[in-house]
Design an enzyme around this catalytic site. Sequence first.
Site: not given
Length: 526
Positions: A242, A266
Amino acid sequence: MEALEQLDEILSCHLDVGRRTVQPCTVVIFGASGDLTARKLIPALFQLCAGKQLPDPCRIVGFARRPKSTEAWRAELREDLQKFSRPGEFDPAKCDTFSAKVSYCTGEFGDPAAYQRLRAQLDGFGHEMLRRNLIFYLATSPSQFAEIAEHLHEARLLGRSDGGRDGSRLVVEKPFGHDLASAQELNHELTRFACEKQIYRIDHYLGKETVQNILMFRFSNSVFEQLWSRQSVEQVQITVSEKLGVGGRGEYYEETGALRDMVQNHLLQVLALVAMEPPVSLEAEAVRDEKVKLLKSIRPFETGQMAVSAVRGQYAAGEIDGAQVPGYRQEPKVKPDSNTETYVALRLLVDNWRWSGVPFYLRTGKRLPASTSEVRIQFRPTPHVLFAAQCGKNLDANSLTLRLQPNEGINLRFNGKTPGTNMEIRPVRMQFDYHAEFGAYTPEAYQRLLLEVMADDSTLFIRRDEVETAWSIVDPIRQAWAGLPLPESAFYPAGRWGPAAADELLARLHHKWRMTSDVVPKPEKP
Ligand SMILES: NC(=O)c1ccc[n+]([C@@H]2O[C@H](COP(=O)([O-])OP(=O)(O)OC[C@H]3O[C@@H](n4cnc5c(N)ncnc54)[C@H](OP(=O)(O)O)[C@@H]3O)[C@@H](O)[C@H]2O)c1
């Protein structure tokens, strides 16, 4: 061209045929005035309504503490939809149709009388299925899950049923616990009031189109599945990066960190889908059995091995897209001497027949140079003869990259001869691009997940043993790091790919991190 498209259409196989269809139901959202509801759940339900995918009839009831009327909540939702819908998706007339399905119930989660009011509201719905087929979405803090489930149970809105068509269901958000013990405790609490089949643990990553495609890609193409093992694969890299920092979520992140926030759920979910054995069927339990089996075959971390298999980092001040950004310790609601990790890289080994000896490298972090999620399968190099004998390390090994986001698609990278009289080889790529092939429509993960809950299909949700196994993988790492201050070398400037130790993690085996951006740019069209 048209003939080819017709042929593709003839050859496409509609797996939804035979699947359970959605029945009329009521979705009750606990935490109806919260951020998740406004940004994700309501836009997803609105889109399903606009696309006529909601069952008919269907009702949505919001439950939260702040007193307000149904009319006031509808007005708020309208504003939220205008703000959070994707460009071009908001439509005032469709919003009116959606609003008519929505109502509000004011209540404290701990107040039994509030559940009686909820019950009275549900009893007022004309269609029997709207009163019986109930989905309770807990968009609340996990510390409130058990309390809500207990009150629902006492109000006879939630009973333990073996997942019948009209049984009530509980949908719970991440984080599911903060370690193995707390996850076990939460599972124990919830299963006092609902059967495992009634509990839907969300990992929104599993609702993403490209994550689902991992299974289809692997098990509907013999050509790749043949290569999917230690014989052909040298290493696997999973990156979820990110550009964003922690922003206004400092308080939450201080308690969580990248290991709990991203790896436990995840990244391990993606790893399980990439590496699992073929399930015996496409039924939810068969798929989840294989995922659990894979997670259980991940070699446990040993404290002595930590330095060579796990790296943590934290972003310092730096530059993102040409703008100066503060370090994590300078973010709002973050302790000035915080040791919370904003970056994790791991080397995992899967001790089973297929993957023995193949390292799986996982990395995730904030304030990295790109926001991207991808899985790279790096194949073994060719034998050191012929071209490899002359080119040495310059002859790149083949790789296959599953791009989960953005630019969803798949790349195969191999070597080709550059045109001309020179004998020159360089990497080229074959690329499948989701948007180019199917158009720009990719449903939001929450749309898919809500529809799956309505259809009573738990394939895309995390089972009890899955969540507990995932915690048992990350717990030893967390424990080894707990209380140890971050070394100076753990700080990376915002805008870099994590600390240097993350590169050293791979360099020990003569590997290095690779990205799709490594690929050679497409030649310009003449
Ligand atoms: N936000 C996200 O993007 C996101 C993403 C993934 C997962 N999650 C998870 O989703 C859950 C909800 O997150 P959020 O960001 O939406 O939280 P939030 O903005 O803090 O919202 C919490 C909601 O719970 C209600 N609430 C809290 N205590 C209550 C009580 N005692 N009685 C009645 N209502 C009460 C609040 O109602 P009032 O406003 O009326 O007080 C509010 O509607 C969390 O588990 C979070 O980890 C969130």
